[in-house]
Enzyme design. Structure first.
Site, PDB file in Angstrom:
ATOM      1  N   ASP A  71       0.994  -1.352  -0.087  1.00 22.83           N
ATOM      2  CA  ASP A  71      -0.006   0.069   0.045  1.00 22.83           C
ATOM      3  C   ASP A  71       0.792   1.292   0.167  1.00 22.83           C
ATOM      4  O   ASP A  71       0.970   2.066   0.976  1.00 22.83           O
ATOM      5  CB  ASP A  71      -0.810  -0.016   1.185  1.00 22.83           C
TER       6      ASP A  71
HETATM    7  C1  SPV Z   1      -7.022   1.398   4.252  1.00 26.62           C
HETATM    8  O1  SPV Z   1      -7.686   0.511   4.592  1.00 26.62           O
HETATM    9  O2  SPV Z   1      -6.587   1.351   3.173  1.00 26.62           O
HETATM   10  C2  SPV Z   1      -6.512   2.471   5.055  1.00 26.62           C
HETATM   11  C3  SPV Z   1      -6.530   2.489   6.495  1.00 26.62           C
HETATM   12  O3  SPV Z   1      -6.386   3.586   4.544  1.00 26.62           O
HETATM   13  S1  SPV Z   1      -4.857   2.291   7.125  1.00 26.62           S
HETATM   14  O4  SPV Z   1      -4.413   0.804   6.568  1.00 26.62           O
HETATM   15  O5  SPV Z   1      -4.919   2.033   8.415  1.00 26.62           O
HETATM   16  O6  SPV Z   1      -3.975   3.080   6.473  1.00 26.62           O
HETATM   17 MG    MG Z   2      -5.646   3.635   2.506  1.00 23.98          MG
END
Ligand code: SPV
Ligand code: MG
Length: 284
Positions: A55
């Site tokens: 991510d």
């Molecule tokens: C997501 O679920 O992509 C979020 C929440 O943005 S976090 O993973 O806590 O950033």
């Molecule tokens: Mg996110």
């Protein structure tokens, strides 16, 4: 039926706390609806992980839009789409709002980090200039066609270790710019700093939280403290990784699927979930 955007707005504005759940695909969305939750979250973490990617802002706006649309079309639940930093500057935020709204998605969430963002639980968090980010929120709010389309502004000030004053300053700027709700994120093991934020915020707008690292916070207490919506952002994905690992390991070890057959969803259940009977009705 009430349009999805209006339903999301109602969830944020009603007294009772709302619960929405990370759904990386249409089938997950069906299961979230079946379990009785109020809405869906198209999580950048889950959608990236489903592509075997971290991510880190790697998925494009078009990729997130397609994936979010699949989730959105699966159920009658409203979807809040995680649009990370908004994919660039003001004009990118404007086009994101236009495209997600046109797809029938109920709302979007933008966070005040520098592109490419890093998942909140990774080290090395860089915040965007607050005025620049507020300008993007203002442009996004102006770009929507319906007043009901929700724009959530997420501040990562606490995540980045910048303190409560910075978090409140940013949240007020974003509310001034037209954000419909503030998502205040924390990576602490208790809700203490969220509670401090809520006391100082005095319900200026609805507040959204993501209690991933403080999962023991009682829902009634969160509602009492002034939370309007909680996001269970990644639990369905993490559950499926555990389940898939277990079953695949068993099959590999046993040299066959006999030992797992009774522990996994029967094909009949998948026929039901995917609406075989409904589809066959069309050709009857
Ligand atoms: C997501 O679920 O992509 C979020 C929440 O943005 S976090 O993973 O806590 O950033
Ligand atoms: Mg996110």
């Amino acid at each position: 039926m009430m349009p999805k955007a209006a339903r999301l707005r109602e969830l944020l504005e009603r007294k009772e706390i709302a619960r929405i759940v990370g759904s990386r695909d249409a089938l997950t969305a069906l299961l979230v609806e079946e379990a009785g939750f109020d809405g869906l979250w198209a999580s950048s973490f889950e959608l990236s992980a489903s592509r075997a990617l971290p991510d880190l802002g790697l998925l494009t706006m078009a990729e997130l839009l397609v994936a979010s649309s699949h989730v959105n079309e699966a159920t009658a639940l409203p979807l809040l789409a995680d649009c990370d930093t908004g994919f660039g500057g003001k004009i990118n935020v404007v086009r994101t709002v236009q495209q997600f709204e046109a797809a029938g998605i109920a709302g979007v969430c933008f966070e005040d980090k520098v592109f490419p963002k890093r998942n909140s639980f990774l080290a090395g968090q860089n915040l965007e200039d607050p005025q620049d980010f507020a300008g993007r929120i203002e442009a996004g709010a102006r770009a929507r066609r319906s007043e009901d389309f929700t724009i959530v502004a997420r501040t990562e000030a606490l995540i980045a270790g910048r303190g409560m004053d910075e978090a409140l300053h940013r949240a007020h700027l974003y509310a001034d710019a037209g954000a419909d709700a503030i998502l205040i994120h924390s990576k602490k093991p208790t809700p203490a700093e969220i509670l401090e934020f809520l006391r100082a915020w005095r319900a200026r707008t609805p507040v959204v939280v993501v209690p991933t690292t403080y999962p023991h916070w009682d829902l009634a207490e969160a509602q009492e403290a002034g939370v309007s919506m909680v996001i269970y952002a990644n639990h369905a994905l993490r559950a499926s990784v555990t389940a898939m690992r277990d079953v695949l390991g068993e099959i590999h070890l046993q040299g066959g699927t006999g030992g797992v057959e009774d522990g996994i969803a029967p094909m009949k259940e998948l026929f039901g979930l995917t609406g075989v009977a409904k589809w066959e009705g069309w050709s009857a």
